[in-house]
Design a protein around this motif. Structure first.
Motif, PDB file in Angstrom:
ATOM      1  N   ILE A   8       1.151  -0.760   0.227  1.00  0.00           N
ATOM      2  CA  ILE A   8       0.004   0.343  -0.158  1.00  0.00           C
ATOM      3  C   ILE A   8       0.661   1.451  -0.221  1.00  0.00           C
ATOM      4  N   GLY A   9       1.071   2.326  -0.954  1.00  0.00           N
ATOM      5  CA  GLY A   9       1.721   3.166  -1.108  1.00  0.00           C
ATOM      6  C   GLY A   9       2.894   3.101  -2.081  1.00  0.00           C
ATOM      7  N   VAL A  72       2.901  -1.394   4.397  1.00  0.00           N
ATOM      8  CA  VAL A  72       2.016  -0.226   4.235  1.00  0.00           C
ATOM      9  C   VAL A  72       3.675   0.887   3.972  1.00  0.00           C
ATOM     10  N   ALA A  73       4.131   1.099   2.647  1.00  0.00           N
ATOM     11  CA  ALA A  73       4.859   1.612   2.141  1.00  0.00           C
ATOM     12  C   ALA A  73       4.304   3.923   1.999  1.00  0.00           C
ATOM     13  N   ILE A  74       3.248   4.083   2.997  1.00  0.00           N
ATOM     14  CA  ILE A  74       2.803   5.558   2.520  1.00  0.00           C
ATOM     15  C   ILE A  74       3.894   6.242   3.379  1.00  0.00           C
ATOM     16  N   GLY A  75       4.241   7.390   2.511  1.00  0.00           N
ATOM     17  CA  GLY A  75       5.909   8.285   3.263  1.00  0.00           C
ATOM     18  C   GLY A  75       5.240   9.349   4.051  1.00  0.00           C
ATOM     19  N   ASP A  76       5.251  10.546   3.267  1.00  0.00           N
ATOM     20  CA  ASP A  76       5.064  11.627   4.025  1.00  0.00           C
ATOM     21  C   ASP A  76       3.555  11.960   4.952  1.00  0.00           C
ATOM     22  N   ASN A  77       2.252  11.333   4.148  1.00  0.00           N
ATOM     23  CA  ASN A  77       1.616  11.273   5.019  1.00  0.00           C
ATOM     24  C   ASN A  77       1.392  10.193   5.927  1.00  0.00           C
ATOM     25  N   ILE A  78       2.104  10.573   7.455  1.00  0.00           N
ATOM     26  CA  ILE A  78       2.191  10.149   8.920  1.00  0.00           C
ATOM     27  C   ILE A  78       1.234   9.077   8.781  1.00  0.00           C
ATOM     28  N   GLN A  79      -0.412  10.101   8.988  1.00  0.00           N
ATOM     29  CA  GLN A  79      -1.429  10.319   9.872  1.00  0.00           C
ATOM     30  C   GLN A  79      -2.434   8.503   8.822  1.00  0.00           C
ATOM     31  N   ALA A  80      -1.750   8.819   7.381  1.00  0.00           N
ATOM     32  CA  ALA A  80      -2.151   8.142   6.682  1.00  0.00           C
ATOM     33  C   ALA A  80      -1.371   6.201   7.291  1.00  0.00           C
ATOM     34  N   TRP A  97       4.110  -4.769   7.738  1.00  0.00           N
ATOM     35  CA  TRP A  97       5.257  -3.748   7.766  1.00  0.00           C
ATOM     36  C   TRP A  97       5.117  -2.113   7.233  1.00  0.00           C
ATOM     37  N   ALA A  98       5.884  -2.271   8.130  1.00  0.00           N
ATOM     38  CA  ALA A  98       5.440  -0.351   7.544  1.00  0.00           C
ATOM     39  C   ALA A  98       6.955   0.752   7.548  1.00  0.00           C
ATOM     40  N   LYS A  99       6.664   1.852   6.516  1.00  0.00           N
ATOM     41  CA  LYS A  99       7.735   2.667   6.416  1.00  0.00           C
ATOM     42  C   LYS A  99       7.272   3.123   6.887  1.00  0.00           C
ATOM     43  N   ALA A 100       9.011   3.886   8.106  1.00  0.00           N
ATOM     44  CA  ALA A 100       8.649   5.026   8.852  1.00  0.00           C
ATOM     45  C   ALA A 100       9.226   6.207   8.450  1.00  0.00           C
ATOM     46  N   GLN A 101       8.812   7.370   8.504  1.00  0.00           N
ATOM     47  CA  GLN A 101       9.741   9.095   8.595  1.00  0.00           C
ATOM     48  C   GLN A 101       9.776   9.244   9.604  1.00  0.00           C
TER      49      GLN A 101
END
Ligand code: ATP
Length: 140
Positions: A8-9, A72-80, A97-101
């Protein structure tokens, strides 16, 4: 053995993960809220869909509950990113697994149950450093 993954992302990280998994022969569902990102991945994924990763109904409609691994590879939108990860754990996905900023993003992802938290630049920097000092480098 063939595994099922949903990504996702579809920023640079998400596209890279999706494409590699697909080329390795796994089943890949690639999802992004942006239709042009989804169009670009069509030939490098098994299924692709335009959807909002923070919309539980949309996730369920995609059959996300059938996937053992979701990234979860959504980046800049931390809330999402946080909301999507939370929903996936609530839905019952075993491995999220999620990508953290940043550090705070990491802490929240950890609290809500992300199974692995990735910092692509940091992790890659470490790997490159390890390669640089490994014996193999002498061969080049
Ligand atoms: P990269 O460094 O991997 O290129 P990035 O950290 O710059 O990524 P973004 O480009 O901000 O990350 O986000 C990655 C993708 O996530 C984008 O293609 C964006 O459209 C998508 N995205 C953002 N919010 C959502 C959402 N709610 N649902 C699905 N996809 C989303």
């Amino acid at each position: 053995m063939k595994k099922q993954f949903a990504i996702i992302g579809l920023g640079r990280f998400g596209v890279s993960v999706s494409t590699e998994l697909f080329q390795l022969g796994h089943e890949v569902l690639a999802v992004d809220i942006n239709p042009s990102k989804v169009k670009e991945i069509t030939n490098f994924s098994t299924h692709s869909a335009v959807a909002d990763g923070t919309d539980e109904k949309a996730l369920r409609k995609l059959g996300i509950a059938n996937f053992d691994h979701v990234i979860v590879a959504i980046g800049d939108n931390i809330q999402a990113s946080i909301l999507c990860t939370l929903l996936l754990k609530e839905i019952g996905i075993k491995s999220v697994w999620a990508k953290a900023q940043n550090y705070y993003h990491h802490k929240v992802l950890d609290k809500i149950g992300a199974d692995k938290i990735i910092h692509p630049e940091h992790d890659m920097g470490q790997r490159i450093a390890q390669h640089l000092v490994s014996d193999k480098v002498i061969d080049y």
